[in-house]
Design an enzyme around this catalytic site. Sequence first.
Site, short mmCIF file in Angstrom:
data_model
loop_
_atom_site.label_atom_id
_atom_site.label_comp_id
_atom_site.label_asym_id
_atom_site.label_seq_id
_atom_site.Cartn_x
_atom_site.Cartn_y
_atom_site.Cartn_z
N HIS A 1 78.27 -82.12 -49.47
CA HIS A 1 77.91 -82.40 -48.07
C HIS A 1 76.57 -81.71 -47.85
O HIS A 1 76.52 -80.55 -47.47
CB HIS A 1 79.02 -81.81 -47.19
N ASN B 1 72.19 -83.38 -41.12
CA ASN B 1 72.85 -84.24 -42.11
C ASN B 1 71.88 -85.17 -42.82
O ASN B 1 70.94 -85.68 -42.22
CB ASN B 1 73.89 -85.13 -41.40
N HIS C 1 72.83 -81.00 -46.32
CA HIS C 1 71.97 -81.14 -45.16
C HIS C 1 70.53 -81.23 -45.62
O HIS C 1 70.15 -80.66 -46.65
CB HIS C 1 72.19 -79.97 -44.19
N CYS D 1 70.01 -79.43 -36.78
CA CYS D 1 70.45 -78.14 -37.30
C CYS D 1 70.33 -77.11 -36.20
O CYS D 1 69.22 -76.80 -35.78
CB CYS D 1 69.61 -77.74 -38.51
#
Lengths: 310, 337
Positions: A217, A259, A219, A250
Amino acid sequence: MGNVPTTVKHCLSYEQLIQDYPWLRRWLLQEKEIVPTGVKIQLIDMLSGTGLHVIEATSFVSSKWVPQMADHTEVLRGIQRAPHVQYPVLTPNLQGFQDAVAAGATEVAVFGSASETFSKKNINCSIDESMLRFEEVINTAKEQQIPVRGYVSCALGCPHEGHIEPSKVAEVAKKLYEMGCYEISLGDTIGVGTPGSMFKMLQCVMKEVPADALAVHCHDTYGQALPNILTALQMGVCVVDSAVAGLGGCPYAQGSSGNVSTEDVLYMLHGMGIETGVNLAKVVEAGDFICNALCRKTNSKVAKARGRTL
Amino acid sequence: MAAVIRLVNRSPLSSAMGQQYLALSSTAKVQAAGVRAGQALPEKVKIVEVGPRDGLQNEKTIVPTETKIHLIDMLSVSGLPVIEATSFVSPKWVPQMADQVEVMKGICRQPGVSYPVLTPNLKGFQAAVKAGASEVAIFGAASELFSKKNINCSVDESLQRFDEVMKAAKEAGVPVRGYVSCVLGCPYEGKVAPEKVAHVAKSLYSMGCYEISLGDTIGVGTPGSMSEMLEAVSREVPVNALAVHCHDTYGQALANILVALQMGISVVDSSVAGLGGCPYAQGASGNVATEDVVYMLHGLGIQTGVDLSKLMDAGAFICRSLNRKTNSKVSQATCKL
């Protein structure tokens, strides 16, 4: 209350954020509307038609902390579930789990952290205490045959602690896996990771959790998400989290992206001949829809380029 | 909404919870691209900074000469070993570079730093040397249509023109860098055959270019097409004479650069603040940002000699001058780490 970034829904203690980041309070108060439930439902329905296998629909964190997700029940009940698509929801504790199941959830997710400080600031307890909470959720979920996905935040760095030892990430991932999570998603919560730190972290985690039970996952706050995902793929990971249009900033880097965008990930995967089953053009459409609804520009470079190619 | 992408392949597999999905090893597909994580990467990478030329040439705003000079001077003390300073293409075609002579004469050259300039033909080369250039660059294309539309001649005709420049440069002891555009796709022709790229790269190398920079001009490449192209080119040109010039129009630049490093490339072109849009996708980004490349390389333990904070200062300066936001994500992030 205004639009809350997607990351807030699943990462952070809202009250702590408001206290620590006055700019966030000001920004929220400037926004006039929460994203209407109808818009969320339409977005999920559009995504359901793209070929995506898993769409994280909402969160059963208390609406006191994440008001943007207060309509979790209506969303879950309002969406048109496509066959072969999962719609996991976040459940921080047993109460949230019970509410989720009552609303029709058939898969849930729990959120741990590799950083003690982040855990305390985010969910007000230590990592060990959070594991006890999740154990309750997982045991109850097992009885009801509901799969549970585990997330580990701060896998490549923490906004408070800085460097995070790969062994700590491995420890938390292992714990969640052994408790019964079918998959562990390793989150670079503040996007500071690089292929170097991703490689070292995965090497460590893979000693404890099999590669086919891992996801990344990433960013994109520092622009590193795609090379980090590529590194993970090269090491045998085959599940990738992303957000349509790169939704979600963020909170730790004002004005920065969060993301990685689903469109950009798909473009890379398809360019490598990797099958995802997803129709990129339909994801771009869904991204256009939500960006119009939010009156904001997409964070996806693919969407930007396709919209304006001569 | 967060999506989870599961990679799909041919053999069936059931998860512990009974979900069936077509399964994989992505490793097989990715290894087909010829790259592996953890493969030995170069210890050092040379960054060729193209912001002052390629970047500014593709910005809408024309910046004053003093601003260009100041930018180059700031970049010169950041540790960058190569800074493409300007272009000796006729100002009739590239008005942004009309002050080429003043820029060359005005910059404060740092020892150990090269300042190559573009020279499309013999006339441009002569003007460049007269203005003090000690390294030049020539630009070929792997696409016939792009060559015709861009410089009004076929690929072979352009190579003949460059031959004149090469001869003059050899006599004058001036090194020449060769660029190949459209290596991963062309805005007119679409797909470009790796063999064509290899042919043009080999021609430039055989003519005497010390280095060939392979440009993904419209940023459509992915790690898949990058590795395929590099495999073809490295059969004709030694890998230590190759560089990659990736555009980030589709967000793929850093992933493409990573693959190139894994295949032995150790020279990367980039542009401070990601200056320079894409003329073929209006409003989209173009050059990859040097700050983001350096961040990745340092994170991999690769030495560049570049001081990231000084580089970011130069990026901030030029963005203020252009009254625009940086395209560098590293610069945008204000994370309190």
